[in-house]
Design a protein around this motif. Structure first.
Motif, PDB file in Angstrom:
ATOM      1  N   ILE A  61      -1.371 -12.160 -20.264  1.00 34.20           N
ATOM      2  CA  ILE A  61      -1.463 -13.179 -19.228  1.00 34.20           C
ATOM      3  C   ILE A  61      -0.719 -12.606 -18.036  1.00 34.20           C
ATOM      4  O   ILE A  61       0.475 -12.276 -18.128  1.00 34.20           O
ATOM      5  CB  ILE A  61      -0.851 -14.522 -19.673  1.00 34.20           C
ATOM      6  CG1 ILE A  61      -1.612 -15.073 -20.861  1.00 34.20           C
ATOM      7  CG2 ILE A  61      -0.868 -15.511 -18.500  1.00 34.20           C
ATOM      8  CD1 ILE A  61      -0.997 -16.320 -21.460  1.00 34.20           C
ATOM      9  N   LEU A  62      -1.444 -12.444 -16.945  1.00 34.72           N
ATOM     10  CA  LEU A  62      -0.900 -11.855 -15.726  1.00 34.72           C
ATOM     11  C   LEU A  62      -0.779 -12.926 -14.661  1.00 34.72           C
ATOM     12  O   LEU A  62      -1.597 -13.849 -14.624  1.00 34.72           O
ATOM     13  CB  LEU A  62      -1.834 -10.746 -15.230  1.00 34.72           C
ATOM     14  CG  LEU A  62      -2.194  -9.678 -16.263  1.00 34.72           C
ATOM     15  CD1 LEU A  62      -3.425  -8.917 -15.836  1.00 34.72           C
ATOM     16  CD2 LEU A  62      -1.023  -8.752 -16.475  1.00 34.72           C
ATOM     17  N   LYS A  63       0.218 -12.814 -13.798  1.00 34.54           N
ATOM     18  CA  LYS A  63       0.348 -13.733 -12.664  1.00 34.54           C
ATOM     19  C   LYS A  63       0.209 -12.929 -11.390  1.00 34.54           C
ATOM     20  O   LYS A  63       0.893 -11.909 -11.220  1.00 34.54           O
ATOM     21  CB  LYS A  63       1.699 -14.449 -12.656  1.00 34.54           C
ATOM     22  CG  LYS A  63       1.800 -15.570 -13.657  1.00 34.54           C
ATOM     23  CD  LYS A  63       2.042 -15.027 -14.970  1.00 34.54           C
ATOM     24  CE  LYS A  63       3.034 -15.766 -15.827  1.00 34.54           C
ATOM     25  NZ  LYS A  63       3.492 -14.936 -16.919  1.00 34.54           N
ATOM     26  N   THR A  64      -0.692 -13.390 -10.507  1.00 33.11           N
ATOM     27  CA  THR A  64      -0.933 -12.704  -9.243  1.00 33.11           C
ATOM     28  C   THR A  64      -1.489 -13.685  -8.221  1.00 33.11           C
ATOM     29  O   THR A  64      -2.096 -14.686  -8.609  1.00 33.11           O
ATOM     30  CB  THR A  64      -1.912 -11.520  -9.447  1.00 33.11           C
ATOM     31  OG1 THR A  64      -1.852 -10.654  -8.331  1.00 33.11           O
ATOM     32  CG2 THR A  64      -3.337 -11.985  -9.671  1.00 33.11           C
ATOM     33  N   PRO A  65      -1.297 -13.419  -6.949  1.00 29.15           N
ATOM     34  CA  PRO A  65      -1.938 -14.249  -5.926  1.00 29.15           C
ATOM     35  C   PRO A  65      -3.444 -13.989  -5.896  1.00 29.15           C
ATOM     36  O   PRO A  65      -3.908 -12.879  -6.193  1.00 29.15           O
ATOM     37  CB  PRO A  65      -1.286 -13.789  -4.616  1.00 29.15           C
ATOM     38  CG  PRO A  65      -0.044 -13.073  -5.027  1.00 29.15           C
ATOM     39  CD  PRO A  65      -0.334 -12.483  -6.363  1.00 29.15           C
ATOM     40  N   ALA A  66      -4.205 -14.992  -5.520  1.00 26.69           N
ATOM     41  CA  ALA A  66      -5.665 -14.864  -5.472  1.00 26.69           C
ATOM     42  C   ALA A  66      -6.109 -13.716  -4.578  1.00 26.69           C
ATOM     43  O   ALA A  66      -7.105 -13.051  -4.869  1.00 26.69           O
ATOM     44  CB  ALA A  66      -6.278 -16.178  -5.001  1.00 26.69           C
ATOM     45  N   ARG A 104       4.366 -14.072  -5.346  1.00 25.81           N
ATOM     46  CA  ARG A 104       3.799 -13.512  -4.108  1.00 25.81           C
ATOM     47  C   ARG A 104       4.626 -12.321  -3.613  1.00 25.81           C
ATOM     48  O   ARG A 104       4.074 -11.310  -3.178  1.00 25.81           O
ATOM     49  CB  ARG A 104       3.717 -14.596  -3.052  1.00 25.81           C
ATOM     50  CG  ARG A 104       2.693 -15.657  -3.357  1.00 25.81           C
ATOM     51  CD  ARG A 104       2.623 -16.715  -2.240  1.00 25.81           C
ATOM     52  NE  ARG A 104       1.784 -17.830  -2.670  1.00 25.81           N
ATOM     53  CZ  ARG A 104       2.268 -18.978  -3.135  1.00 25.81           C
ATOM     54  NH1 ARG A 104       3.572 -19.205  -3.204  1.00 25.81           N
ATOM     55  NH2 ARG A 104       1.432 -19.933  -3.510  1.00 25.81           N
ATOM     56  N   ALA A 105       5.945 -12.431  -3.675  1.00 23.04           N
ATOM     57  CA  ALA A 105       6.808 -11.363  -3.173  1.00 23.04           C
ATOM     58  C   ALA A 105       6.691 -10.089  -4.008  1.00 23.04           C
ATOM     59  O   ALA A 105       6.797  -8.985  -3.483  1.00 23.04           O
ATOM     60  CB  ALA A 105       8.271 -11.838  -3.157  1.00 23.04           C
ATOM     61  N   GLN A 106       6.453 -10.230  -5.320  1.00 19.11           N
ATOM     62  CA  GLN A 106       6.386  -9.064  -6.197  1.00 19.11           C
ATOM     63  C   GLN A 106       5.154  -8.200  -5.956  1.00 19.11           C
ATOM     64  O   GLN A 106       5.153  -7.013  -6.287  1.00 19.11           O
ATOM     65  CB  GLN A 106       6.448  -9.479  -7.665  1.00 19.11           C
ATOM     66  CG  GLN A 106       7.705 -10.206  -8.044  1.00 19.11           C
ATOM     67  CD  GLN A 106       8.943  -9.520  -7.506  1.00 19.11           C
ATOM     68  OE1 GLN A 106       9.218  -8.358  -7.798  1.00 19.11           O
ATOM     69  NE2 GLN A 106       9.702 -10.237  -6.691  1.00 19.11           N
ATOM     70  N   VAL A 107       4.119  -8.786  -5.420  1.00 17.07           N
ATOM     71  CA  VAL A 107       2.880  -8.021  -5.214  1.00 17.07           C
ATOM     72  C   VAL A 107       2.613  -7.746  -3.733  1.00 17.07           C
ATOM     73  O   VAL A 107       1.552  -7.250  -3.389  1.00 17.07           O
ATOM     74  CB  VAL A 107       1.665  -8.703  -5.868  1.00 17.07           C
ATOM     75  CG1 VAL A 107       1.859  -8.822  -7.368  1.00 17.07           C
ATOM     76  CG2 VAL A 107       1.414 -10.071  -5.261  1.00 17.07           C
ATOM     77  N   ALA A 108       3.593  -8.046  -2.887  1.00 20.01           N
ATOM     78  CA  ALA A 108       3.409  -7.792  -1.451  1.00 20.01           C
ATOM     79  C   ALA A 108       3.164  -6.305  -1.239  1.00 20.01           C
ATOM     80  O   ALA A 108       3.861  -5.465  -1.802  1.00 20.01           O
ATOM     81  CB  ALA A 108       4.644  -8.256  -0.684  1.00 20.01           C
ATOM     82  N   GLU A 109       2.166  -6.022  -0.450  1.00 22.74           N
ATOM     83  CA  GLU A 109       1.802  -4.619  -0.206  1.00 22.74           C
ATOM     84  C   GLU A 109       2.785  -3.952   0.736  1.00 22.74           C
ATOM     85  O   GLU A 109       3.381  -4.531   1.566  1.00 22.74           O
ATOM     86  CB  GLU A 109       0.400  -4.557   0.379  1.00 22.74           C
ATOM     87  CG  GLU A 109      -0.628  -5.056  -0.617  1.00 22.74           C
ATOM     88  CD  GLU A 109      -2.028  -4.982  -0.078  1.00 22.74           C
ATOM     89  OE1 GLU A 109      -2.529  -3.865   0.084  1.00 22.74           O
ATOM     90  OE2 GLU A 109      -2.597  -6.030   0.200  1.00 22.74           O
TER      91      GLU A 109
END
Length: 109
Positions: A61-66, A104-109
């Motif tokens: 189960i992964l969590k990520t912004p759309a 959201r902050a963890q996947v910010a490019e």
């Protein structure tokens, strides 16, 4: 990535716990997912190529912004051993605002 970017739970099955771990680790390292929860040891019963199959699997189960889903989906397919991996994105209808901001902050490019 804006604060209104919805959070998704992405459910993925894998051939075994080692594959789930490898995929989950890569996705977090590459900032495509904020975290990966590994669920080892379940059985999948499904129809494939006209026959009923039954196999041991593991799940993620992964969590990520759309906004990151398409990149995440493409990377899962590249890393996965299955010809047709199960990749299901489920919207998080609501959640703790601080946790969702962290995702959201963890996947910010």
């Amino acid at each position: 990535m804006e604060a209104a970017d919805p959070i998704l739970w992405v459910y993925v099955t894998a051939a075994d716990a080692a594959e789930a771990h490898r995929i989950g680790r890569a996705l977090v390292e590459e900032r495509l997912a904020a975290c990966a929860n590994l669920l080892p040891g379940h059985t999948a019963i499904y129809r494939w190529e006209g026959a009923i199959q039954e196999d041991a699997e593991a799940a993620l189960i992964l969590k990520t912004p759309a906004s990151r889903f398409e990149a995440l989906r493409a990377r899962i397919r590249a890393l996965h051993s299955y010809a047709l991996p199960s990749i299901l994105a489920l919207p998080a209808a609501d959640g703790d605002a601080e946790f969702m901001a962290w995702v959201r902050a963890q996947v910010a490019e």
